[in-house]
Design a protein around this motif. Sequence first.
Motif, short mmCIF file in Angstrom:
data_model
loop_
_atom_site.label_atom_id
_atom_site.label_comp_id
_atom_site.label_asym_id
_atom_site.label_seq_id
_atom_site.Cartn_x
_atom_site.Cartn_y
_atom_site.Cartn_z
N LYS A 46 0.86 -1.19 0.00
CA LYS A 46 0.00 0.00 0.00
C LYS A 46 0.89 1.24 0.00
N CYS A 47 0.32 2.31 -0.50
CA CYS A 47 1.08 3.56 -0.46
C CYS A 47 1.23 4.03 0.99
N LYS A 48 2.13 4.98 1.23
CA LYS A 48 2.48 5.36 2.60
C LYS A 48 1.28 5.91 3.36
N LYS A 49 0.55 6.82 2.78
CA LYS A 49 -0.57 7.43 3.50
C LYS A 49 -1.65 6.42 3.82
N GLU A 50 -1.94 5.58 2.83
CA GLU A 50 -2.99 4.58 3.05
C GLU A 50 -2.54 3.57 4.10
N ARG A 51 -1.24 3.20 4.06
CA ARG A 51 -0.72 2.26 5.04
C ARG A 51 -0.78 2.87 6.45
N ASN A 52 -0.38 4.17 6.58
CA ASN A 52 -0.40 4.82 7.90
C ASN A 52 -1.82 4.99 8.41
N ARG A 53 -2.73 5.32 7.51
CA ARG A 53 -4.14 5.50 7.90
C ARG A 53 -4.72 4.19 8.44
N ASP A 54 -4.45 3.09 7.70
CA ASP A 54 -4.97 1.80 8.15
C ASP A 54 -4.31 1.36 9.45
N PHE A 55 -3.03 1.70 9.61
CA PHE A 55 -2.33 1.31 10.83
C PHE A 55 -2.94 2.02 12.05
N ILE A 56 -3.23 3.33 11.94
CA ILE A 56 -3.80 4.08 13.06
C ILE A 56 -5.17 3.53 13.42
N ASN A 57 -5.98 3.23 12.39
CA ASN A 57 -7.31 2.67 12.67
C ASN A 57 -7.19 1.31 13.34
N MET A 58 -6.22 0.49 12.88
CA MET A 58 -6.02 -0.83 13.49
C MET A 58 -5.53 -0.68 14.93
N LEU A 59 -4.65 0.30 15.19
CA LEU A 59 -4.09 0.48 16.53
C LEU A 59 -5.17 0.87 17.53
N MET A 60 -6.11 1.68 17.08
CA MET A 60 -7.16 2.13 17.99
C MET A 60 -8.12 1.00 18.36
N GLN A 61 -8.05 -0.14 17.63
CA GLN A 61 -8.91 -1.27 17.94
C GLN A 61 -8.25 -2.23 18.92
#
Length: 671
Positions: A46-61
């Motif tokens: 995934k591109c960097k922004k999409e990867r970081n966005r998904d990571f933050i959402n995953m971390l909050m779970q």
Amino acid sequence: MDPRDKDALLRNFVLLTDDLDTPPICDYLIQETIITSDDAEQLKDKCKKERNRDFINMLMQKGPLAFGKFMTTLKTKQPHLHDAILEVSPHPDLPNPNPIQPAPVPDADQLTVLRLDKLRDATGNMEKCVSWIKQNATIARMISQDLKDKADDIREMGGAASVDREIENNKAVLQQSQRTLNEVDKLLQDERKTDDEYRGRYGQQWQMLPFDRIVQPLEIEAEEYRKTTTHYFSFVTSVTADYRMLRQSIERLSQSDSDLERWLYSCSDPRQQRQLSQLRRLYNQWQDLQSERSKLEHELVESHTTDDRNLHQVSSREFGKRVSQSTESQKRIVTEMQRVKQECEAVDTRDSNQLIESLSEDYLTFLQLKSCIAETQKCCNKESQAISSFKDRLEGFCRCREMERRAMYRPIMWVLNEDFQWRVMSGIPFERSKYSACASPNGIIVTGGYDQNKKNHADCHEYYSLNRQWQALAPMLEARYEHCSLFHQNALYIIGGKRDKRTYLSSFHCMQSGQWRRLRQYPHAIAYPYAAVALNQIFAFGGWKSQTEFNFEVFEYDSTREQWLERATMPKRCTNGSVAAYEGKVYVVGGDQRMCMSFNPQYNSWVEIQKRPQFEHCLAPALVWDTAIVVFGGKRTESIEQYCILTSEWSEWNISMPTTNFIRFALYVHI
């Protein structure tokens, strides 16, 4: 995750999606069992922004420890992001609007269940984490899936051994084609030789179409087949040489995957070998840890079922300690594996990669060569069938020529006139070979022999020299060939011969006044015996008792008592020779040994004459000419030689035989 922690992440969401470096953070969080390998795998590609966005959402779970672990690694990896999040985070002294209630203290049974779950979750995460390590530890990393597929293809095709068989099959087919072409050449040579022989024998009387006028297309076709076969031979030799250069690689790819991987490992950089050995060691440690963990889980289950509360509390504390040790050991193994992985990535693997690339290139070349070999085999088989068909046609052509010759065949008898010129005797009423002939008061008597169909005959014919006419005589009592005949005291005598190829005859017959009668048998079954009349008695000797046994014995026929008397044996071997009688002596001349010796019946003695004929007169006839013994030609010479009895000297005539083919009988007849 605490709502305040989620709020801190959301307030820095834009900054985090722009600057966050996710991969190293994920490795740390996997180690701390906050996220799993599958979670990290979902972020790849995934591109960097999409990867970081998904990571933050995953971390909050994730759970309540996720934010703290994230901030810990962020402080060392990207401190500017760590400080930015702290600036917007709620003050720690303010009351939490949604305080986290302390978890109730679980009882012993609940602790057991929690510990079992913790162990099993840790084991699952560890299996995912070390899945790539396992591949390295078994050296699977040395061979790509693409190369494995190529090796599988080669093994399915039979490997190097299958190519060896195909090459040998091609060579065998081409060798058979060459043998067939050699047989074709022999057929052409034999037909040419036979045609020349008949043409030399009959001269202008032979009306059959000359072979040279019809052979050229056949020779051209045979030469084309030979050129094609030679071309295929050269091509197969070239392919074999190319394949020999690939053979070692193909043999490598024909091995099992484990053998191929082991060989690649042995060829790799020593540092890479050491790191792979460390990975294997760590993987073995993990397997040992996993075995201990299985036992621990079993003990936890057993302790959960016991009824002793005091024992349960003691064992619970012990199990808690062992579970913590197991998880700490797991963290250590993962940390060590990550370190070795980074070292592996820094090692120069160009040598191994070059080997793999070389094997891949050899695989492609192998496919091309195998395709060429298969196509060549089709062409070779097709060419071989065409050559065999051509040979069959040529054999049919030669058979037709032979049938035509048989239809035109006539026995040849030559006459040497007083002016020493040869001419062909015409009007011969029979078609025969291997017959016997002797001089008679009227001219010539011919007996027996077989025709072109190899059929024996018993008929007899007499040639009257005065009117040049043939007349049939009474047939012999038994059909035969390769026998001996002579005329003595107004009677025709027949000695020995053959009934067929294996049956030799010993019969001795006489015809007088047109009537045949049987006389005392010759002592041996004999073929081609020598016979002559000396001192008014019949002498017989020489000849063949079998295909390999020559007869040295000499016998005289006593007509008064009608019995054979044994005389002195021949002192020397004289095979395929001839005899002539002069002034009471019998002369044996010619033959394979160029012999010259005489037998004196009066003294029953032999004399070997030192001077011998110059030429090898094999199967050549002899007769008395004035005071000389003349030998005419033979199987290997056209020369005519005479032995002068008075001077004991040999000399050559100025004329030669009329044909290259040997003539079996020579008779002196007044015409």
